[in-house]
Enzyme design. Sequence first.
Site, PDB file in Angstrom:
ATOM      1  N   GLY A   1       0.698  -1.247   0.111  1.00 58.97           N
ATOM      2  CA  GLY A   1      -0.095   0.047  -0.103  1.00 58.97           C
ATOM      3  C   GLY A   1       1.021   1.284  -0.194  1.00 58.97           C
ATOM      4  CB  ALA A   2       1.803   3.904   1.239  1.00 63.99           C
TER       5      ALA A   2
ATOM      6  N   GLY B   1       5.737   3.938  -8.739  1.00 62.47           N
ATOM      7  CA  GLY B   1       6.670   2.747  -8.769  1.00 62.47           C
ATOM      8  C   GLY B   1       5.635   1.550  -8.861  1.00 62.47           C
ATOM      9  CG  HIS B   2       3.269   0.419  -5.415  1.00 63.01           C
ATOM     10  ND1 HIS B   2       3.181   1.678  -4.804  1.00 63.01           N
ATOM     11  CD2 HIS B   2       3.899  -0.653  -4.892  1.00 63.01           C
ATOM     12  CE1 HIS B   2       3.961   1.303  -3.383  1.00 63.01           C
ATOM     13  NE2 HIS B   2       4.419  -0.146  -3.376  1.00 63.01           N
TER      14      HIS B   2
ATOM     15  CG  ASP C   1      11.984  -4.160  -3.183  1.00 63.03           C
ATOM     16  OD1 ASP C   1      12.599  -3.704  -2.070  1.00 63.03           O
ATOM     17  OD2 ASP C   1      11.322  -3.215  -3.569  1.00 63.03           O
TER      18      ASP C   1
ATOM     19  CD  GLN D   1       9.940  -8.310  -2.434  1.00 63.22           C
ATOM     20  OE1 GLN D   1       9.670  -8.337  -1.286  1.00 63.22           O
ATOM     21  NE2 GLN D   1       9.258  -7.359  -3.072  1.00 63.22           N
TER      22      GLN D   1
ATOM     23  CB  SER E   1      10.530   3.864  -0.988  1.00 59.24           C
ATOM     24  OG  SER E   1      10.077   3.376  -0.167  1.00 59.24           O
TER      25      SER E   1
ATOM     26  NE  ARG F   1      10.495   1.039   5.255  1.00 62.67           N
ATOM     27  CZ  ARG F   1      10.300  -0.230   4.695  1.00 62.67           C
ATOM     28  NH1 ARG F   1      10.608  -0.097   3.526  1.00 62.67           N
ATOM     29  NH2 ARG F   1       9.962  -1.103   5.475  1.00 62.67           N
TER      30      ARG F   1
HETATM   31  P1  AMP Z   1       5.830  -2.592  -1.662  1.00 60.90           P
HETATM   32  O1  AMP Z   1       4.744  -2.116  -1.416  1.00 60.90           O
HETATM   33  O2  AMP Z   1       6.929  -1.706  -0.874  1.00 60.90           O
HETATM   34  O3  AMP Z   1       6.069  -4.100  -1.002  1.00 60.90           O
HETATM   35  O4  AMP Z   1       6.439  -2.692  -3.018  1.00 60.90           O
HETATM   36  C1  AMP Z   1       5.486  -3.501  -3.795  1.00 60.90           C
HETATM   37  C2  AMP Z   1       6.072  -3.640  -5.315  1.00 60.90           C
HETATM   38  O5  AMP Z   1       6.381  -2.576  -5.721  1.00 60.90           O
HETATM   39  C3  AMP Z   1       7.497  -4.652  -4.807  1.00 60.90           C
HETATM   40  O6  AMP Z   1       7.533  -5.651  -6.065  1.00 60.90           O
HETATM   41  C4  AMP Z   1       8.504  -3.339  -5.071  1.00 60.90           C
HETATM   42  O7  AMP Z   1       9.659  -3.778  -5.708  1.00 60.90           O
HETATM   43  C5  AMP Z   1       7.699  -2.364  -6.062  1.00 60.90           C
HETATM   44  N1  AMP Z   1       8.413  -1.221  -6.183  1.00 60.90           N
HETATM   45  C6  AMP Z   1       8.495  -0.513  -4.879  1.00 60.90           C
HETATM   46  N2  AMP Z   1       9.001   0.884  -5.363  1.00 60.90           N
HETATM   47  C7  AMP Z   1       9.166   0.993  -6.611  1.00 60.90           C
HETATM   48  C8  AMP Z   1       9.850   1.867  -7.671  1.00 60.90           C
HETATM   49  N3  AMP Z   1      10.123   2.828  -6.984  1.00 60.90           N
HETATM   50  N4  AMP Z   1       9.811   1.403  -8.961  1.00 60.90           N
HETATM   51  C9  AMP Z   1       9.444   0.204  -9.331  1.00 60.90           C
HETATM   52  N5  AMP Z   1       8.989  -0.822  -8.507  1.00 60.90           N
HETATM   53  C10 AMP Z   1       8.723  -0.527  -7.155  1.00 60.90           C
END
Ligand code: AMP
Length: 277
Positions: free
Chosen positions: A29-30, A34-35, A149, A152, A184, A186
């Site tokens: 979430g948030a 990127g998401h 990530d 991951q 991010s 964060r």
């Molecule tokens: P998260 O919500 O941080 O767990 O991220 C969910 C998915 O979005 C994960 O596969 C992350 O690698 C991807 N993600 C997070 N930030 C970015 C970004 N800046 N660019 C591309 N993918 C991202």
Amino acid sequence: MQKFKTKSDLSFYLSSLADPLIGFVPTMGALHNGHLALLRQAKKQCSVVVCSIFVNPTQFSNKEDFNSYPNTLSDDITKLEKINCDVLYVPDVSDLYTIDEKTKHYNLNGLDNVMEGKFRKGHFDGVATIIEKFFNIIRPHKAYFGQKDLQQILVVKSLTKQLNLPIEIISVPTIREENGLAMSSRNKLLSPKQIETASMLYKSLKFCKTNKDKFSITNLKNYIKIQFSEQLEVDLEYLEFVDANNLQNISFFQENNNAICIAAYLGGVRLIDNIIF
Ligand code: AMP
């Protein structure tokens, strides 16, 4: 967009669809651009896109980080509707874990002992635990993960192979702020000044890439470490030069598949990034 709070309602719905090609984007979430890049790619390649929003407790070794994780669900729903995401799964912890359930332990071929795994003990067992659950519930054909990530992605690929699941794991390039900082969730916890300072993570990675033929890995690493030690607001946790396929340290740059990975704290907020070339 169809919204589900329980795995039983979600899997009942998915099993009612005629011959779907399911793309899955797990998130905490948030949501930011990127998401959305992951979701857009999934929309292009699949007939039904499922996004999950779940802050998975078993992958947090730091309670404070877990408790302060941003939650912007109603904004997230607006963003998902705007890009025509088909299905949102927002479970409670109790839908996925029994009360005394322990994290499973996986053999992740050493991928979980370095970098993120070294500094966040148990993190990848938590990631693998939740991803295995999601994959079993959703049974996607393709699942999308961000290159930000990198570790991951390699863990999820190894897990998928071990479990013999017919799921294609797709890596999506990192989306960045104008100053280069990797987007991010964060980042929402950073002040505008900290966001500016945080751009030094990616600038350092780019510097190493640009100067890969001029300096040795040891010299580049020492130089960047000095830059960070002079910047008092930032605490460098690690800077590793590795093979992008197995995350083992390299002493010399290879023809390709070099990855430089970095993690640093800014005022208690942990940021990671990497560059692959
Ligand atoms: P998260 O919500 O941080 O767990 O991220 C969910 C998915 O979005 C994960 O596969 C992350 O690698 C991807 N993600 C997070 N930030 C970015 C970004 N800046 N660019 C591309 N993918 C991202």
